[in-house]
Design a protein around this motif. Structure first.
Motif, short mmCIF file in Angstrom:
data_model
loop_
_atom_site.label_atom_id
_atom_site.label_comp_id
_atom_site.label_asym_id
_atom_site.label_seq_id
_atom_site.Cartn_x
_atom_site.Cartn_y
_atom_site.Cartn_z
N SER A 32 -13.24 6.53 -1.23
CA SER A 32 -13.01 7.48 -0.31
C SER A 32 -12.55 8.83 -0.99
O SER A 32 -12.14 9.79 0.01
CB SER A 32 -12.00 7.03 0.62
OG SER A 32 -10.98 6.45 -0.06
N ALA A 36 -12.74 12.38 1.19
CA ALA A 36 -11.51 13.20 1.36
C ALA A 36 -11.68 14.56 0.65
O ALA A 36 -11.30 15.57 1.30
CB ALA A 36 -10.46 12.32 0.65
N GLU A 39 -13.70 16.90 2.55
CA GLU A 39 -12.68 17.76 3.94
C GLU A 39 -11.81 18.48 3.51
O GLU A 39 -11.54 19.61 4.13
CB GLU A 39 -12.29 16.37 4.57
CG GLU A 39 -11.24 16.55 5.83
CD GLU A 39 -12.11 17.22 6.76
OE1 GLU A 39 -13.28 17.06 7.05
OE2 GLU A 39 -11.19 18.11 7.70
N LYS A 116 -3.98 9.58 1.27
CA LYS A 116 -5.24 8.75 1.38
C LYS A 116 -4.86 7.27 0.69
O LYS A 116 -4.13 7.04 -0.28
CB LYS A 116 -6.18 9.18 0.07
CG LYS A 116 -7.44 8.52 -0.39
CD LYS A 116 -8.35 9.59 -0.94
CE LYS A 116 -9.15 8.65 -1.99
NZ LYS A 116 -8.85 7.22 -2.48
N GLU A 117 -5.21 6.19 1.72
CA GLU A 117 -5.19 4.87 1.60
C GLU A 117 -3.57 4.36 1.36
O GLU A 117 -2.99 3.54 0.37
CB GLU A 117 -5.81 4.44 0.07
CG GLU A 117 -7.18 4.98 -0.10
CD GLU A 117 -8.15 4.20 0.70
OE1 GLU A 117 -7.76 3.13 1.45
OE2 GLU A 117 -9.39 4.55 0.37
N VAL A 145 -6.77 9.30 5.11
CA VAL A 145 -7.85 8.57 4.93
C VAL A 145 -7.08 6.98 4.84
O VAL A 145 -6.20 6.65 4.23
CB VAL A 145 -8.57 8.87 3.55
CG1 VAL A 145 -9.61 7.56 3.25
CG2 VAL A 145 -9.26 9.83 3.74
N ASP A 146 -7.54 6.10 5.54
CA ASP A 146 -6.96 4.76 5.25
C ASP A 146 -8.28 3.81 5.78
O ASP A 146 -9.24 3.90 6.23
CB ASP A 146 -5.75 4.66 6.35
CG ASP A 146 -4.79 3.33 5.41
OD1 ASP A 146 -4.15 3.86 4.13
OD2 ASP A 146 -4.75 2.51 5.98
N LEU A 196 -15.77 5.99 8.11
CA LEU A 196 -16.36 6.02 6.66
C LEU A 196 -16.89 4.41 6.27
O LEU A 196 -16.43 3.69 6.97
CB LEU A 196 -15.31 6.44 5.53
CG LEU A 196 -14.77 7.76 5.61
CD1 LEU A 196 -13.68 7.79 4.20
CD2 LEU A 196 -15.64 8.83 5.60
N ARG A 200 -13.23 2.17 6.23
CA ARG A 200 -12.41 3.33 5.99
C ARG A 200 -12.59 4.24 7.06
O ARG A 200 -13.51 4.57 7.78
CB ARG A 200 -12.47 3.92 4.64
CG ARG A 200 -12.07 3.06 3.52
CD ARG A 200 -10.78 2.81 3.58
NE ARG A 200 -10.18 2.21 2.33
CZ ARG A 200 -10.28 0.73 2.14
NH1 ARG A 200 -10.72 0.01 2.89
NH2 ARG A 200 -9.61 0.39 1.09
N LEU A 202 -11.68 8.66 8.00
CA LEU A 202 -10.93 10.14 7.64
C LEU A 202 -10.72 10.66 8.78
O LEU A 202 -11.44 10.92 9.78
CB LEU A 202 -11.99 10.75 6.79
CG LEU A 202 -11.62 12.10 6.16
CD1 LEU A 202 -12.32 12.37 4.90
CD2 LEU A 202 -11.70 13.24 7.21
#
Ligand SMILES: C[S@@+](CC[C@H](N)C(=O)[O-])C[C@H]1O[C@@H](n2cnc3c(N)ncnc32)[C@H](O)[C@@H]1O
Length: 222
Positions: A32, A36, A39, A116-117, A145-146, A196, A200, A202
Motif C-alpha cells: 500500500s 498511498a 493519493e 497507513k496501516e 489506509v488500513d 485496494l 486494504r 484507501l
C-alpha cells in the motif's frame, strides 16, 4: 480492558529491526505504499505528518519525489522511530515518539496527514480524528489506509481474536460506514473510499473549515 497501546508499543519495539524485511504480516504494508503515495501527491502541499510512521518508509519514498516538503513522522514505538531516524537523515524530516490520540503539535500545523496501516491499533479512534482535525490546516487532507475485511471475519477479529487471543495491540478493523462516519462526525468531508488489493482500503477526506477558521481567513484578507 486490555492496554492496547502498551501491547502495540511492545510488539513494534520487538519488530523494529526486522520490520522492513519480515516475511509475515508486515510485508503487507509494502503493497500500500504506492497507492498511498499517489493519493498524497495528487495535490500540492508544503508539510506532511505521517501518523504511525513505523520505520519511516513512506517519508523516505516521498522525499525522493518531493524534496522540499517538510515531513514529520510520529510513532508510539520508540524503536521504530530509532530505525526511521537512522534511515532518513534530512533537514526537512523530523521523527518523534508519540501517540496518535494525543498529538504533540500546535493547531493548524500540517497540510496533509497520512495514517497507513496503523488506525486498527487505536482504542479511541474518535480522539485520533479530533487530533488530526486540530493539527491540520483548514482544507488539509487526512489520508487513511488500513485493512478491509468482510463482515463475518471482521466480527471474529473484532469481537473474539483482538480482545481475547491476539496480543499485538490490534483492536478494531473498520468497515466503510464506520470510517465515513468517523470522518464526517469529526469535521471532515470524505472525498474517497477505494478498495485496494490484498484486503486494504484507501480513504481521503479534507478538514472543513470551522466558523473560527473562516473568521481568521476573513480578518487576514481585510
Ligand atoms: C503496521 S505498522 C505500519 C507502519 C507504517 N505506517 C508503514 O506502513 O510502514 C503500524 C505502526 O503503528 C504504530 N502505532 C500503533 N499505535 C499507535 C499510536 N497510538 N500512536 C502512534 N503510532 C501507533 C505502531 O507502533 C507501528 O509502527
Amino acid at each position: 480492558m486490555k492496554d492496547y497501546k502498551e501491547l502495540s508499543r511492545i510488539e513494534f519495539n520487538k519488530q523494529a529491526e526486522k520490520f522492513d524485511t519480515a516475511e509475515n504480516c508486515y510485508k503487507l504494508c509494502q503493497d500500500s505504499y504506492d497507492p498511498a503515495n499517489e493519493e498524497i501527491k495528487s495535490k500540492t502541499f508544503n508539510d506532511l505528518l505521517d501518523i504511525g510512521c513505523g520505520t519511516g518508509n513512506t517519508i523516505a519514498m516521498l522525499l525522493k519525489d518531493l524534496p522540499n516538503v517538510k515531513y514529520t513522522g510520529i510513532d508510539l514505538a520508540e524503536k521504530m522511530i530509532e530505525v526511521a531516524k537512522k534511515k532518513v537523515v534530512n533537514e526537512n524530516v523530523t521523527f518523534v515518539v508519540g501517540d496518535a490520540e494525543n498529538l504533540p503539535f500546535e493547531d493548524n500545523s500540517f497540510d496533509v496527514i497520512l495514517c497507513k496501516e496503523s488506525i486498527h491499533h487505536y482504542p479511541n479512534p474518535e480522539k485520533f480524528f479530533q487530533e488530526s482535525y486540530r493539527v491540520l490546516r483548514p482544507n488539509g487532507r487526512l489520508v487513511i489506509v488500513d485493512m478491509r475485511i468482510n463482515a463475518p471475519i471482521r466480527a471474529l477479529w473484532n469481537h473474539v481474536l483482538f480482545p481475547y487471543v491476539i496480543k499485538m495491540g490490534d483492536c478494531h478493523v473498520f468497515n466503510e460506514t464506520e470510517i465515513r462516519d468517523l470522518y464526517t462526525n469529526n469535521g471532515f468531508e470524505v472525498t474517497k473510499y477505494d478498495a485496494l488489493p490484498k484486503l486494504r482500503f484507501l480513504s481521503s477526506g479534507f478538514k472543513k473549515p470551522s466558523k473560527v477558521d473562516d473568521n481568521i481567513t476573513q480578518e487576514k484578507e481585510q
